[in-house]
Design an enzyme around this catalytic site. Structure first.
Site, PDB file in Angstrom:
ATOM      1  CG  HIS A   1      43.519  41.367  36.924  1.00 28.91           C
ATOM      2  ND1 HIS A   1      43.401  42.743  36.939  1.00 28.91           N
ATOM      3  CD2 HIS A   1      42.701  40.903  37.901  1.00 28.91           C
ATOM      4  CE1 HIS A   1      42.548  43.089  37.887  1.00 28.91           C
ATOM      5  NE2 HIS A   1      42.119  41.988  38.487  1.00 28.91           N
TER       6      HIS A   1
ATOM      7  CD  GLU B   1      45.651  43.128  32.149  1.00 30.47           C
ATOM      8  OE1 GLU B   1      45.159  44.259  32.016  1.00 30.47           O
ATOM      9  OE2 GLU B   1      45.078  42.197  32.774  1.00 30.47           O
TER      10      GLU B   1
ATOM     11  CB  CYS C   1      43.299  47.425  36.867  1.00 30.44           C
ATOM     12  SG  CYS C   1      44.387  46.133  37.520  1.00 30.44           S
TER      13      CYS C   1
ATOM     14  CB  CYS D   1      47.415  45.001  35.133  1.00 33.25           C
ATOM     15  SG  CYS D   1      46.476  43.561  35.718  1.00 33.25           S
TER      16      CYS D   1
END
EC number: 3.5.4.33
Length: 151
Positions: free
Chosen positions: A53, A55, A83, A86
């Site tokens: 992801h 992040e 999410c 993260c």
């Protein structure tokens, strides 16, 4: 020091992710002095890695650039509500401030779903600011998924 948003850089990373066929999410880590330390967009499909992801990648790159596992004093700008995975990484990295654009009622982990920062087990809670660049980020996501559905 006055506030300067770096959401435009995160949106540029999100657009680049979309161009690669990734869900358009971008993230930027900024030092207390306002310098961009790292920036990234989603690469889950490209790298066959569910943890890639935006992040996570930006946090990893920022920590590597600084030679430390903590981002004390840093800000993270991300185009979509993080999410739970993260959000956990944000807490572990001790990010001081989280700015996110669009909310994610389906998979978010900050204001929705798991609400990671509200758990007593969460050892660090960043200051959270939502809605910065929300219209642009939401339009980017909506357009991406409409094109994938053929609409």
């Amino acid at each position: 020091m006055s506030f300067t948003s770096h959401m435009d850089l995160a949106l540029a990373e999100a657009r680049a992710a979309a161009d690669r066929g990734e869900v358009p999410v971008g993230a930027v880590v900024v030092s207390e002095a306002g310098e961009v330390i790292a920036r990234a967009g989603n690469r889950c499909r490209e790298w066959h890695d569910p943890t890639a992801h935006a992040e996570m990648l930006a946090i990893r790159d920022a920590c590597a650039a600084l030679g430390q596992e903590r981002l004390t004093g840093a800000s993270l700008y991300v185009t979509l509500e993080p999410c739970p995975m993260c959000a956990g990484a944000i807490a572990a990295a001790r990010v001081a401030r989280l700015y996110y654009a669009a909310s994610d009622p389906k998979s978010g982990g900050v204001a929705h779903g798991a609400r990671v920062f509200a758990h007593p087990q969460c050892h660090h809670v960043p200051d959270v600011y939502d809605g910065i660049g929300e219209v642009a980020a939401a339009a980017l996501l909506r357009g991406f998924f409409e094109r994938r559905r053929g609409g």
